[in-house]
Structures are given as C-alpha cells and as structure tokens.
Design an enzyme around this catalytic site. Structure first.
Site, mmCIF file in Angstrom:
data_model
loop_
_atom_site.group_PDB
_atom_site.id
_atom_site.type_symbol
_atom_site.label_atom_id
_atom_site.label_comp_id
_atom_site.label_asym_id
_atom_site.label_seq_id
_atom_site.Cartn_x
_atom_site.Cartn_y
_atom_site.Cartn_z
ATOM 1 N N THR A 63 0.842 -1.190 0.000
ATOM 2 C CA THR A 63 0.000 0.000 0.000
ATOM 3 C C THR A 63 0.879 1.243 0.000
ATOM 4 O OG1 THR A 63 -1.940 1.019 0.999
ATOM 5 C CG2 THR A 63 -0.364 0.044 2.527
ATOM 6 N N LYS A 87 3.446 1.358 -3.812
ATOM 7 C CA LYS A 87 2.800 0.619 -4.907
ATOM 8 C C LYS A 87 3.545 0.700 -6.251
ATOM 9 C CE LYS A 87 -2.038 0.482 -3.505
ATOM 10 N NZ LYS A 87 -3.410 0.734 -3.948
ATOM 11 N N ASN A 99 -0.338 -3.989 -6.133
ATOM 12 C CA ASN A 99 -0.817 -4.011 -4.739
ATOM 13 C C ASN A 99 -0.799 -5.416 -4.129
ATOM 14 O OD1 ASN A 99 -3.071 -5.185 -5.994
ATOM 15 N ND2 ASN A 99 -4.415 -4.432 -4.390
ATOM 16 N N ASP A 137 -6.693 -3.928 -7.485
ATOM 17 C CA ASP A 137 -7.562 -2.791 -7.139
ATOM 18 C C ASP A 137 -8.705 -2.615 -8.154
ATOM 19 O OD1 ASP A 137 -6.274 -1.971 -4.805
ATOM 20 O OD2 ASP A 137 -4.828 -0.757 -5.907
ATOM 21 N N LYS A 184 -5.127 15.509 -17.112
ATOM 22 C CA LYS A 184 -4.889 14.209 -16.463
ATOM 23 C C LYS A 184 -5.899 13.171 -16.934
ATOM 24 C CE LYS A 184 -3.042 15.566 -12.024
ATOM 25 N NZ LYS A 184 -3.310 15.336 -10.601
ATOM 26 N N ILE A 204 -15.467 5.357 -3.793
ATOM 27 C CA ILE A 204 -14.403 4.513 -3.230
ATOM 28 C C ILE A 204 -14.042 4.974 -1.815
ATOM 29 C CG2 ILE A 204 -13.510 3.966 -5.529
ATOM 30 C CD1 ILE A 204 -11.002 5.616 -4.749
HETATM 31 P P1 ATR Z 1 -5.511 8.328 -5.672
HETATM 32 O O1 ATR Z 1 -4.203 7.676 -5.966
HETATM 33 O O2 ATR Z 1 -6.100 7.942 -4.341
HETATM 34 O O3 ATR Z 1 -6.494 8.146 -6.787
HETATM 35 P P2 ATR Z 1 -4.549 10.939 -6.440
HETATM 36 O O4 ATR Z 1 -3.657 10.274 -7.423
HETATM 37 O O5 ATR Z 1 -3.997 11.989 -5.563
HETATM 38 O O6 ATR Z 1 -5.220 9.881 -5.466
HETATM 39 O O7 ATR Z 1 -5.829 11.508 -7.249
HETATM 40 C C1 ATR Z 1 -6.738 12.315 -6.643
HETATM 41 C C2 ATR Z 1 -7.871 12.651 -7.627
HETATM 42 O O8 ATR Z 1 -8.844 13.398 -6.908
HETATM 43 C C3 ATR Z 1 -7.460 13.499 -8.797
HETATM 44 O O9 ATR Z 1 -8.274 13.223 -9.891
HETATM 45 C C4 ATR Z 1 -7.736 14.934 -8.277
HETATM 46 O O10 ATR Z 1 -7.984 15.896 -9.275
HETATM 47 P P3 ATR Z 1 -6.764 16.681 -9.990
HETATM 48 O O11 ATR Z 1 -6.189 15.717 -10.989
HETATM 49 O O12 ATR Z 1 -7.398 17.857 -10.627
HETATM 50 O O13 ATR Z 1 -5.795 17.044 -8.897
HETATM 51 C C5 ATR Z 1 -9.012 14.680 -7.507
HETATM 52 N N1 ATR Z 1 -9.222 15.687 -6.452
HETATM 53 C C6 ATR Z 1 -8.614 15.743 -5.244
HETATM 54 N N2 ATR Z 1 -9.076 16.794 -4.534
HETATM 55 C C7 ATR Z 1 -9.998 17.419 -5.310
HETATM 56 C C8 ATR Z 1 -10.872 18.551 -5.149
HETATM 57 N N3 ATR Z 1 -10.873 19.277 -4.025
HETATM 58 N N4 ATR Z 1 -11.697 18.874 -6.155
HETATM 59 C C9 ATR Z 1 -11.726 18.152 -7.291
HETATM 60 N N5 ATR Z 1 -10.943 17.059 -7.512
HETATM 61 C C10 ATR Z 1 -10.097 16.699 -6.541
#
Ligand code: ATR
Length: 276
Positions: A62, A66, A87, A102, A156, A219
């Site tokens: 985790t 990962k 994972n 996952d 992204k 999730i």
């Molecule tokens: P994980 O690995 O758990 O999926 P991550 O890689 O940090 O976590 O991805 C977080 C996701 O949540 C991203 O899509 C992020 O959007 P951005 O690509 O624009 O950063 C989204 N996210 C996190 N906080 C957010 C917020 N306050 N509003 C909108 N999207 C958010």
C-alpha cells in the site's frame, strides 16, 4: 503447514486488512496468518529481501510503495504493468510475481450493485488519479468500451484515456461538461477524495441531472455514506460505498494466495465492524 502473508506500507497502523484476512483464514480452516509491516521508503528493498529469505508466501503493498515495489519483483502481470502499480505479490517458489487487484476487485464489487454484464453500460469515472487509473484499465480490459473520465484537471483525464491500447469510445471531459450530461450514464464512480472525512460536506460532482436507477459508487469508506451517495440515494440511485473496493481487492488477493474463494459478504461485515 501454515503460511505467512503480509502488508507493506507506511503507515499501516489503521489497516483493516489483517483482521479481514485472518478472519477468513480461520473461517476456511486455514492455518495461515496475515501481518502488517510498517516499512519506511528507504527500507523497501531490505524488506523484500527479508520476505524472500523468510519464505513469506505473499503480501499486499500500500501507500507509498505501490510503484517502487515494481523494481523489486521477478515478474509483473500485464494489467499491473498497464496500471503502473502493484498491490499484491505472490511468492511462487522464490519468484515474486506482482499483480494489481484494485481495479478488478472494484469491478467485482460493482457487479453486486450493477449486475453481471457491464459491457453495455455507459460509465463515468470522476477523478484521474491512481485509483481511477486502476478502475479504468480494468473496466476497459474487461470489455467495457464506453468509460468516460471527468476530472478537475482535464489533461490528467486525457492522459488516462490514452493509457489504454484498446480501442474505445471513451472520452475525457470537464466536471462541468459531465454535470450537463449526467443523465447519459448508467454507472458513475467517484474516485476522488472529495467528501472524505473531515471534509464531509463536499461533493465531487453535482447530481442535479441524475436519472433514477443510476448506479453510484464511491471509493471513500470514511464516512461509510458520503454526502454524494446520500443525495444520490434520495434521487433514486442504487449506491455502493467504498467498502466494496476495499473488500474486492482483498478478496482477489486472497484467491491468488490460497486458491480459495472467500466469502465477500463476511469480509464486508468484518470491515464495517472495524470502521465502526
Ligand atoms: P488516488 O491515488 O487515491 O487516486 P490521487 O492520485 O492523488 O489519489 O488523485 C486524486 C484525484 O482526486 C485526482 O483526480 C484529483 O484531481 P486533480 O487531478 O485535478 O488534482 C481529484 N481531487 C482531489 N481533490 C480534489 C478537489 N478538491 N476537487 C476536485 N478534484 C479533486
């Protein structure tokens, strides 16, 4: 003979995996044990050498290991390579094989709410991070051709759409675009952390145009029911919380290690008990 399994992460103190797996070992009469190990990033290689030396039969990985674990493995399954993260590891007679459960774990749990055949369904993933990537790649590899991605940062989402080599009708859209055509989707999955404790009043995407009967999956499992799921339920959606993905990934790992199918409902109960 009993086997030892583990979890490598940092931190791992609050992990629900040990209780979930140990309960299932006991239920199935297996004399195995699952132990969480807190491994700091600069100790990962030493930890993996130790696993090999001790003959530990398998382990989960985790945050934050990962991606870095991939360098330490003898073989990586194709889907895990495509996702770019591992994972679950199986120790096959001294060779460490990496998988990613996952995405498929999530899809297995999604089928409980959405039915067995998802291939005809129009799916929207909200978010484009690591969890979204695992879910998107697995859904596409399992035959789903219409899986759109909406993200705050559109680039992204575009990169994620391009991460699969399969031909799909999927597209990257902004959150505002997705809100305007929400009624086109049969299944909507939140993979962002928006709505997670302590920010429980936030929602990742407006549900104004949600059509009744849509499956909404989150999730997040803290809280068990996010505000987003609660609004969705009030509007007639079928909802699934984040326990589904957690249990799904664990159940697939359990199968790879033991060759036995665990009782998903029981695993779910054990996790909910720990959360409360
Ligand atoms: P994980 O690995 O758990 O999926 P991550 O890689 O940090 O976590 O991805 C977080 C996701 O949540 C991203 O899509 C992020 O959007 P951005 O690509 O624009 O950063 C989204 N996210 C996190 N906080 C957010 C917020 N306050 N509003 C909108 N999207 C958010």
């Amino acid at each position: 003979m009993g086997k030892l399994f583990g979890l490598l992460g940092h931190p791992v103190g609050h992990s629900m995996s040990p209780v979930m797996h140990n309960d299932m070992f006991t239920l199935l009469g297996l004399n195995h044990h699952y132990q969480a190990f807190d491994v700091e990033p600069d100790k990962l290689k030493t930890a993996v050498d130790g696993i090999k030396a001790l003959g530990i039969s398998g382990f989960n990985i985790t945050i934050p290991h990962k991606v870095d674990i991939m360098e330490q493995l003898d073989h990586i399954d194709d889907e895990a390579k495509e996702i770019g993260a591992v994972n679950t590891v199986v120790n096959d007679k001294g060779k460490l094989i990496g998988y990613n459960t996952d995405g498929r774990g999530f899809v297995t749990s999604l089928k409980q709410a959405a039915g067995e055949d998802l291939s005809k369904q129009s799916i929207l993933i909200v978010g484009a991070g690591g969890a979204a990537r695992a879910i998107f790649i697995s859904l596409v590899n399992m035959g789903n051709t219409k899986v759109d991605i909406a993200n705050r940062t559109l680039e992204k989402a575009e990169q994620l759409i391009q991460a699969t080599t399969k031909v799909t009708k999927s597209k990257a859209i902004t959150i505002i675009e997705a809100e305007k055509c929400l009624d086109q989707y049969d299944i909507i999955i939140n993979t962002t952390s928006v709505g997670m404790s302590p920010n429980i009043d936030q929602i990742p995407i407006s549900l104004e145009l949600l059509k009744p009967g849509t499956v909404l999956a989150d999730i997040i499992y803290n809280p068990l029911e996010t505000k987003w799921l609660r609004i969705g339920k009030e509007k007639g959606a079928i909802t699934q919380n984040g326990v589904g993905m957690f249990v799904g990934q664990g159940a697939l790992a359990f199968e790879k290690w033991t060759g036995q199918t665990p009782d998903l409902k029981r695993m779910e109960q054990v996790v909910i008990q720990q959360l409360s």
